[in-house]
Design an enzyme around this catalytic site. Sequence first.
Site, short mmCIF file in Angstrom:
data_model
loop_
_atom_site.label_atom_id
_atom_site.label_comp_id
_atom_site.label_asym_id
_atom_site.label_seq_id
_atom_site.Cartn_x
_atom_site.Cartn_y
_atom_site.Cartn_z
N ASP A 7 -10.97 -3.36 10.48
CA ASP A 7 -9.62 -3.87 10.40
C ASP A 7 -9.65 -5.23 11.11
O ASP A 7 -10.57 -5.51 11.88
CB ASP A 7 -8.68 -2.89 11.11
CG ASP A 7 -7.26 -3.41 11.19
OD1 ASP A 7 -6.73 -3.88 10.18
OD2 ASP A 7 -6.69 -3.37 12.30
N ASP A 46 -6.40 -7.36 12.30
CA ASP A 46 -5.35 -7.59 13.29
C ASP A 46 -5.40 -6.54 14.41
O ASP A 46 -5.26 -5.35 14.15
CB ASP A 46 -3.97 -7.52 12.62
CG ASP A 46 -3.80 -8.59 11.54
OD1 ASP A 46 -4.18 -9.73 11.79
OD2 ASP A 46 -3.27 -8.26 10.46
#
Length: 226
Positions: free
Chosen positions: A9, A11
């Site tokens: 991922d 963010d």
Amino acid sequence: MTIRCCIFDLDGVLVDTARYHYLAWARLARGLGFEFPPACEASIRGLSRMDSLEVVLRAGGMERRFAPEERERLAAEKNAFYLESVAAMTPAEVLPGCVEFLRSLRGRGIGRVLGSSSKNAGLVLDRTGLRPLFDDVVDGTHLTRAKPDPEVFLLGASRVGAEPAQCVVFEDAAAGIEAAHRAGMRCVGVGTGAATAAAELRIASFADFTPGALAAGLDAAGGVDK
Ligand code: G6P
Ligand code: MG
């Protein structure tokens, strides 16, 4: 089962853009006349842009106020605020240890894929110089369903020809950890708060983390067959 691919991922995992998303939503809320307090940051972590808007409007008691076109306009306004922060980003904002860890994976021949719901992920990768460290990038522009749907991670694995059981996802959000599990993948929670409680292994950060520690940690958690 050996680890063939790590899916990251973006963010809140590789960069602290979760903070920029929050600040942009808080600015939008202020423009609408209410506060979206820091305590609510976790409630939007990992959610799609429109799902986040829903949560923010609810916090201000405005969940019924706007028609679909107005919601699109509000989401676009938030995105413009967010892009102001992204435009100022530099490689110095990559979180500690991430570059070293990605390079170590590369050195061991382990695939590296970015799996983000954000339509701005490519821009962040370019601003921070992270893009060359990845074999492939799956972002919000490639997806039809947001996390916790597993689409992002299944697509990421297929891009490098890895089976889900050979993949490990790195996530900071509960929705992302659920997506990883629904994809049949093991998950490392980045951050030790409540959001990562369901992950097989949790790390405070990538500082001093190594592929060896990853394998050993998952092994201890019962997730890796030898
Ligand atoms: C990631 C972030 C969320 C964000 C979503 C969509 O999942 O964790 O906070 O809402 O991407 O991002 P975008 O940049 O497309 O609005
Ligand atoms: Mg995240």
